[in-house]
Design a protein around this motif. Structure first.
Motif, PDB file in Angstrom:
ATOM      1  N   LYS A 138       0.810  -1.212   0.000  1.00 21.94           N
ATOM      2  CA  LYS A 138       0.000   0.000   0.000  1.00 21.94           C
ATOM      3  C   LYS A 138       0.848   1.268   0.000  1.00 21.94           C
ATOM      4  O   LYS A 138       0.380   2.317  -0.433  1.00 21.94           O
ATOM      5  CB  LYS A 138      -0.934   0.007   1.216  1.00 21.94           C
ATOM      6  CG  LYS A 138      -1.964  -1.128   1.223  1.00 21.94           C
ATOM      7  CD  LYS A 138      -2.818  -1.052   2.470  1.00 21.94           C
ATOM      8  CE  LYS A 138      -3.819  -2.212   2.520  1.00 21.94           C
ATOM      9  NZ  LYS A 138      -4.777  -2.180   1.412  1.00 21.94           N
ATOM     10  N   ASP A 139       2.094   1.181   0.481  1.00 22.12           N
ATOM     11  CA  ASP A 139       2.944   2.368   0.599  1.00 22.12           C
ATOM     12  C   ASP A 139       4.247   2.106  -0.149  1.00 22.12           C
ATOM     13  O   ASP A 139       5.079   1.317   0.292  1.00 22.12           O
ATOM     14  CB  ASP A 139       3.217   2.677   2.072  1.00 22.12           C
ATOM     15  CG  ASP A 139       3.938   3.995   2.284  1.00 22.12           C
ATOM     16  OD1 ASP A 139       4.991   4.204   1.631  1.00 22.12           O
ATOM     17  OD2 ASP A 139       3.477   4.800   3.109  1.00 22.12           O
ATOM     18  N   PRO A 165      -3.582   0.329  -3.232  1.00 22.67           N
ATOM     19  CA  PRO A 165      -4.194   0.733  -1.957  1.00 22.67           C
ATOM     20  C   PRO A 165      -5.481  -0.022  -1.631  1.00 22.67           C
ATOM     21  O   PRO A 165      -5.879  -0.094  -0.463  1.00 22.67           O
ATOM     22  CB  PRO A 165      -4.473   2.236  -2.162  1.00 22.67           C
ATOM     23  CG  PRO A 165      -3.524   2.662  -3.230  1.00 22.67           C
ATOM     24  CD  PRO A 165      -3.414   1.475  -4.135  1.00 22.67           C
ATOM     25  N   GLU A 166      -6.122  -0.586  -2.666  1.00 23.48           N
ATOM     26  CA  GLU A 166      -7.393  -1.280  -2.430  1.00 23.48           C
ATOM     27  C   GLU A 166      -7.212  -2.764  -2.114  1.00 23.48           C
ATOM     28  O   GLU A 166      -8.144  -3.430  -1.684  1.00 23.48           O
ATOM     29  CB  GLU A 166      -8.293  -1.146  -3.673  1.00 23.48           C
ATOM     30  CG  GLU A 166      -8.545   0.290  -4.120  1.00 23.48           C
ATOM     31  CD  GLU A 166      -9.180   1.120  -3.029  1.00 23.48           C
ATOM     32  OE1 GLU A 166     -10.053   0.584  -2.307  1.00 23.48           O
ATOM     33  OE2 GLU A 166      -8.807   2.303  -2.891  1.00 23.48           O
ATOM     34  N   ALA A 186       3.483  -4.084   4.346  1.00 24.89           N
ATOM     35  CA  ALA A 186       2.114  -4.422   3.931  1.00 24.89           C
ATOM     36  C   ALA A 186       1.586  -5.666   4.635  1.00 24.89           C
ATOM     37  O   ALA A 186       0.431  -6.049   4.433  1.00 24.89           O
ATOM     38  CB  ALA A 186       2.066  -4.632   2.419  1.00 24.89           C
TER      39      ALA A 186
END
Length: 393
Positions: A277-278, A319-320, A370
């Motif tokens: 996500k990052d 991100p989803e 994550a």
């Protein structure tokens, strides 16, 4: 454990004291591709990246004795001939190989001049090349060698003449041509196959012809079709050029020792991708544990890393996407304990430190930002050869 089938490649060529070409390049190439290299040394040269300082031809009877010794014991699946030493040796080797039963594929690289420009074959020796081409599956001259063999400026016309005269295929190598593209053409009696690639600009190209010919011999020894063997060999050479270590003050050696998972049998496991996500946190984590980042594309949420041995690992940012801890990624570390200790001191949190497991691996476990499960481990020979490995018939 039973013995495994391994291509047995006999290399008849000269020794290069600088390790860039000749027998040394041949052995490295066949070994990295997974074969067993046997040798009959025809000449000993004193040379480095700047040139050839001296040449001592090995007597023909010793060359033949080397051939007989290894073939009588190990057998042979394919033969590569490079620098032959002298006209007499060329004729004697041709006679010996013509009498060999069963006949095996033969790749003849008509070495005449070193990369530095030094002559490695006199006129009498070049005149004797015909007997070797009569036996060859394929001959692999570069453009100057092809012109000298045929007396023709048109390489395709010259190659067709050799195919007709000697009944062997000819690989016309375009490395000595000009331009950004490099084109090679395999001309057979009933077929033509061509390849084109972008020229790799490097001074460190010593041994390209030797490497290519030995890689082709390996492919033929494996049982590949000639065109497939050439395609694999070209790939090997290009990667070895890109991996050249930059040794020497002139035309340095290639990087055959770095060609690992890019060529050979298939399927080959080369890449694993995990989601995250990052982007920044994921890149920092995998860089910190020791991977080398080779693709940096934050706008696409994609980072790719290379591990020792040529395998790659990538992160795709989504991100989803919800990360499910069902898949574990393993990174092998010979220095497991000291690496984990250093990483822990740097702030990485391990779920458990190095721990001996019943399956004979020593493992430490952590998670990336994550939540993906990551193991660092050391296994030694038990990685590929645990006691319960299935026996190979």
């Amino acid at each position: 454990m039973t013995g495994k089938a391994i291509p047995r490649i006999l290399i008849i060529a000269g020794s290069d004291s600088g390790g860039g070409a000749g027998i040394q390049a041949d052995i490295k190439t066949v070994t990295m591709l997974g074969g067993h290299a046997m040798t009959a040394i025809t000449a000993i040269t004193a040379q480095n990246s700047l040139g050839v300082d001296a040449v001592h031809n090995v007597p023909a009877e010793i060359v033949l004795a080397q051939i007989d010794s290894v073939v009588s014991d190990f057998g042979v699946d394919a033969i590569k001939i490079g620098m032959i030493g002298s006209a007499f040796t060329a004729r004697m080797v041709a006679e010996r190989l013509a009498a060999m039963e069963p006949r095996v594929p033969l790749v003849f690289d008509p070495v005449m001049v070193a990369t530095s420009g030094a002559a490695l074959a006199d006129e009498a020796t070049i005149a004797a090349f015909g007997a070797l081409m009569d036996l060859a599956t394929v001959t692999t001259p570069n453009l100057p060698e092809l012109t000298r063999l045929t007396g023709k400026d048109d390489p395709v016309d010259g190659a067709l003449g050799l195919v007709s005269k000697h009944r062997c295929a000819v690989l016309v190598k375009g490395g000595h041509d000009e331009g950004e593209a490099v084109a090679d053409a395999l001309i057979e009696e009933d077929n033509l196959t061509s390849w084109q690639g972008t020229r790799i600009e490097t001074e460190h190209s010593h041994g390209t012809g030797c490497t290519l010919a030995s890689a082709i011999a390996f492919g033929l020894g494996e049982g590949r079709r000639l065109a497939d063997a050439v395609a694999q060999a070209r790939n090997f050479v290009r990667i070895a050029l890109l991996e050249a270590p930059g040794l020497g003050q002139g035309h340095g050696p290639m990087g055959q020792g770095k060609v690992r998972l890019d060529v050979g049998g298939s399927p080959r496991l080369n890449q694993v991708t995990v989601t995250g996500k990052d982007y920044a946190k994921q890149v920092d984590f995998y860089t910190k544990i020791g991977l080398h980042q080779i693709v940096d594309s934050p706008e696409n949420g994609y980072a790719r890393f290379e591990a020792w041995g040529g395998t790659t690992f990538s992160v795709q940012i989504d991100p989803e996407e919800e990360t499910a801890p069902t898949t574990a990624v393993y990174f092998e570390c010979d220095d497991l304990d000291s690496r984990v200790e250093a990483l822990a001191r740097s702030g990485l949190v391990f779920e458990h430190g190095p721990r001996d497991q019943p399956w004979l691996w020593r493992e430490a476990r952590l998670r990336d930002p994550a939540g993906n499960i990551v193991f660092l481990y050391r296994a030694g020979e038990s990685r590929r050869f645990p006691p319960w490995r299935m026996a190979e018939g």
